[in-house]
Design an enzyme around this catalytic site. Sequence first.
Site, PDB file in Angstrom:
ATOM      1  CG  ASP A  51     -12.162 -71.668  36.855  1.00 32.37           C
ATOM      2  OD1 ASP A  51     -13.270 -71.560  36.302  1.00 32.37           O
ATOM      3  OD2 ASP A  51     -11.137 -71.073  36.461  1.00 32.37           O
ATOM      4  CE1 TYR A  56      -6.312 -69.416  33.188  1.00 32.84           C
ATOM      5  CE2 TYR A  56      -7.222 -71.001  34.728  1.00 32.84           C
ATOM      6  CZ  TYR A  56      -7.255 -69.760  34.123  1.00 32.84           C
ATOM      7  OH  TYR A  56      -8.243 -68.872  34.487  1.00 32.84           O
ATOM      8  CE  LYS A  81     -12.042 -69.820  33.193  1.00 35.22           C
ATOM      9  NZ  LYS A  81     -10.983 -70.562  33.882  1.00 35.22           N
ATOM     10  CG  HIS A 114     -10.249 -67.671  28.902  1.00 42.96           C
ATOM     11  ND1 HIS A 114      -9.247 -68.575  29.173  1.00 42.96           N
ATOM     12  CD2 HIS A 114     -10.258 -66.825  29.958  1.00 42.96           C
ATOM     13  CE1 HIS A 114      -8.684 -68.268  30.333  1.00 42.96           C
ATOM     14  NE2 HIS A 114      -9.267 -67.212  30.824  1.00 42.96           N
TER      15      HIS A 114
END
Length: 277
Positions: A51, A56, A81, A114
């Site tokens: 994930d 990120y 996401k 998100h």
Amino acid sequence: MTSAAKIQDTVKLHNGVDMPWLGLGVWKTKDGDEVIRAVTDALEAGYRSVDTAAVYGNEAGVGQAIRQSGIPRDDIFITTKVWNADQGFEQTLRAFEESRKKLLVDTVDLYLIHWPVKEKYKDTWKALIKLHQEGYVRAIGVSNFHPHHLRDIIEDSGVVPTVDQVELHPLLQQRELRQYCAEHQIRLEAWSPLMQGNLDLPLLQELAAKYGKSPAQIILRWDLQQGVVVIPKSVTTSRIRENADIFDFQLSDDDLARLDQLNENKRFGADPDNFNF
């Protein structure tokens, strides 16, 4: 209640796609060597789900680790996401293409919104529906959505998310949301299931000793037995393996009930009704 008995076990989402019960989360994992090593360690330990998210900043490393693992692409479940700044219909389609290129894949297994950005998440959801209809995404869902956000997009589009990924742990049990998702066949997935390391609760210590497991393993098992998918994050090889070693025991009904009593509606992350990012 899940019957998950081994790390390869999956749950069938309401659109028929099989999703592993356990995945590796890579929030705050640095791109490059750190994330490549974490994903590689997880895959070697038997994980088949990773994930990540655009924000990120490590999709490229995730893609590289999966590509060089030698494991067939179809055997690995990839979630990413769309970030808040990229929401809206056209922007989401562009953001997805960017994520797909970084991940080095033709299709993404699960694509999530998100956070529910006001005035944007309905259009963002329509973009996800288009991506799913065109075959670029196998399943679509959301993250950090309360029941009223879910109602909003379902009433607007007629399409029910397959997954809602939220902060969920013994101190924040999300009972109203769990009830709503159960009624609509939306699978709950827990981010930060390990309460960002705040594991020093006496009951967790007691149950860890009783079952010969760690407090983290007790929480992850509690999630699974309630039908919640888990994606614990770690960059440490031993922890990645420990988090996967949760399929050889069952918590008793009494112990599940005791854990259920820990709820304080306590968040370690932001509230989906009140965030500013």
